[in-house]
Design a protein around this motif. Sequence first.
Motif, PDB file in Angstrom:
ATOM      1  N   SER A 156       0.856  -1.222   0.035  1.00 21.50           N
ATOM      2  CA  SER A 156      -0.176   0.017  -0.068  1.00 21.50           C
ATOM      3  C   SER A 156       0.678   1.356  -0.088  1.00 21.50           C
ATOM      4  CB  SER A 156      -1.086  -0.149   1.254  1.00 21.50           C
ATOM      5  OG  SER A 156      -1.884   1.153   1.111  1.00 21.50           O
ATOM      6  N   VAL A 157       1.640   1.274   0.875  1.00 24.13           N
ATOM      7  CA  VAL A 157       2.770   2.251   0.946  1.00 24.13           C
ATOM      8  C   VAL A 157       3.450   2.525  -0.420  1.00 24.13           C
ATOM      9  CG1 VAL A 157       4.857   3.260   1.917  1.00 24.13           C
ATOM     10  CG2 VAL A 157       3.263   2.158   3.271  1.00 24.13           C
ATOM     11  N   ALA A 158       4.085   1.724  -1.062  1.00 18.42           N
ATOM     12  CA  ALA A 158       4.676   1.609  -2.260  1.00 18.42           C
ATOM     13  C   ALA A 158       3.984   1.868  -3.507  1.00 18.42           C
ATOM     14  CB  ALA A 158       5.559   0.155  -2.545  1.00 18.42           C
ATOM     15  N   TYR A 159       2.778   1.495  -3.647  1.00 14.87           N
ATOM     16  CA  TYR A 159       1.606   1.892  -4.622  1.00 14.87           C
ATOM     17  C   TYR A 159       1.288   3.259  -4.687  1.00 14.87           C
ATOM     18  CZ  TYR A 159      -2.246   1.865  -7.753  1.00 14.87           C
ATOM     19  OH  TYR A 159      -3.157   2.155  -8.947  1.00 14.87           O
ATOM     20  N   ARG A 190      -8.662  -1.021  -0.650  1.00 13.97           N
ATOM     21  CA  ARG A 190      -9.727  -0.786   0.116  1.00 13.97           C
ATOM     22  C   ARG A 190      -9.908   0.354   0.669  1.00 13.97           C
ATOM     23  NH1 ARG A 190      -8.388  -6.510   3.198  1.00 13.97           N
ATOM     24  NH2 ARG A 190      -8.951  -7.861   1.479  1.00 13.97           N
ATOM     25  N   LYS A 191      -8.993   1.196   0.600  1.00 11.02           N
ATOM     26  CA  LYS A 191      -9.018   2.637   1.278  1.00 11.02           C
ATOM     27  C   LYS A 191      -9.414   3.807   0.205  1.00 11.02           C
ATOM     28  CE  LYS A 191      -6.029   1.718   5.071  1.00 11.02           C
ATOM     29  NZ  LYS A 191      -4.685   2.176   5.835  1.00 11.02           N
ATOM     30  N   LEU A 195     -13.846  -4.017 -10.478  1.00 10.49           N
ATOM     31  CA  LEU A 195     -13.439  -2.951  -9.655  1.00 10.49           C
ATOM     32  C   LEU A 195     -12.140  -2.357 -10.064  1.00 10.49           C
ATOM     33  CD1 LEU A 195     -14.556  -4.234  -6.116  1.00 10.49           C
ATOM     34  CD2 LEU A 195     -15.930  -2.755  -7.729  1.00 10.49           C
ATOM     35  N   VAL A 196     -11.864  -1.141 -10.174  1.00  9.67           N
ATOM     36  CA  VAL A 196     -10.814  -0.376 -10.666  1.00  9.67           C
ATOM     37  C   VAL A 196     -10.478   0.597  -9.212  1.00  9.67           C
ATOM     38  CG1 VAL A 196      -9.509   0.795 -12.467  1.00  9.67           C
ATOM     39  CG2 VAL A 196     -11.493  -0.352 -13.018  1.00  9.67           C
ATOM     40  N   ASN A 197      -9.309   0.146  -8.697  1.00 16.43           N
ATOM     41  CA  ASN A 197      -9.060   0.596  -7.637  1.00 16.43           C
ATOM     42  C   ASN A 197     -10.280   0.733  -6.415  1.00 16.43           C
ATOM     43  OD1 ASN A 197      -6.522   1.057  -9.460  1.00 16.43           O
ATOM     44  ND2 ASN A 197      -6.159   2.694  -7.760  1.00 16.43           N
ATOM     45  N   GLY A 198     -11.066  -0.288  -6.664  1.00 19.92           N
ATOM     46  CA  GLY A 198     -12.015  -0.176  -5.577  1.00 19.92           C
ATOM     47  C   GLY A 198     -13.234   0.226  -5.842  1.00 19.92           C
TER      48      GLY A 198
END
Length: 311
Positions: A19-22, A106-107, A253-256
């Motif tokens: 999540s940090v790296a993306y 998810r965020k 779903l694209v980036n949620g």
Amino acid sequence: MVAALLADLFESHRPHLLSVAYRLTGSVTDAEDAVQESWLRLATAAQYEIEDLRAWLTTVVGRICLDRLRSAAVRRETYVGQWLPEPIVTAPTPSTTPDPLAAVVRKQDTRFAAMIVLDTLTPPQRVAFVLHDGFSVPFDEIGDILDISPEAARALAARARKALARIPEPVADQSHNEAVQQLVEAMYSGDLDKVVAALHPEVRTIGDAGGTTKTAINVVTGPDKVARLFLGLRRKLGFEDPATFPDVFEPVLVNGEFGVLVHEREPGEDHPGTPRRVYCFTVHEGKVWGIYDVANPAKMHGIRLPDSGSR
């Protein structure tokens, strides 16, 4: 035994590190590579000196991603057309086999519109903002990563915050889905007035193919221009027969958030071949405000669907 325990501890932090790296790079490939490199650095580090493994790994990933951001900035100077982040595409129904990458989106912080704005920041701004606002890294530690004072790091994050404030706030999933569904149905009908009615007055569309296939080279704005662009593509690519839609267009779903995956199609007698591409959307005030067309094959590593390569 110690090596196995360390590996298990690292794996427990992998979703967080991805999540940090993306969020720092906007690239699935770069994110996965950065996380793997952090493991290699951990394996050779003096582990008895590490008090907080999660914090240590977060800092290490931040340093690695800063280097990758600087390299990417140089590559983008010669990139053909517009630049978009690499989308993360997952099935609407959660997989029975958990994918660490699926947890990344998810965020709301990783919604595609937010990722686009992050790509407009300088590498130091992006690192300062993402690490502090997204992952609560103190500014003194961010200053060490960037080789600046904590006050300067705080100022960088503030400038990034102002940039992100210019995009619409994410809407509830149901509102997003309804607006996108209205647009998709209007596109299927081929009716210009229906398409225009589904678009926000300030709508814009951004295409990213890296020069590999047809898409809008420049940002297109305004309901009429955007509607005519996509209805023109619909006609040129031979998507006027609704019977072909189920085989080509897949809800994902694209980036949620609800989007569309267009599967690769071989040339036929009445249509040209089309590459795989991903469409994602931003909704504002009940209408589609942003349409993003990702068609560069180099940006398809984030597609995580069952049998995604078989169609």
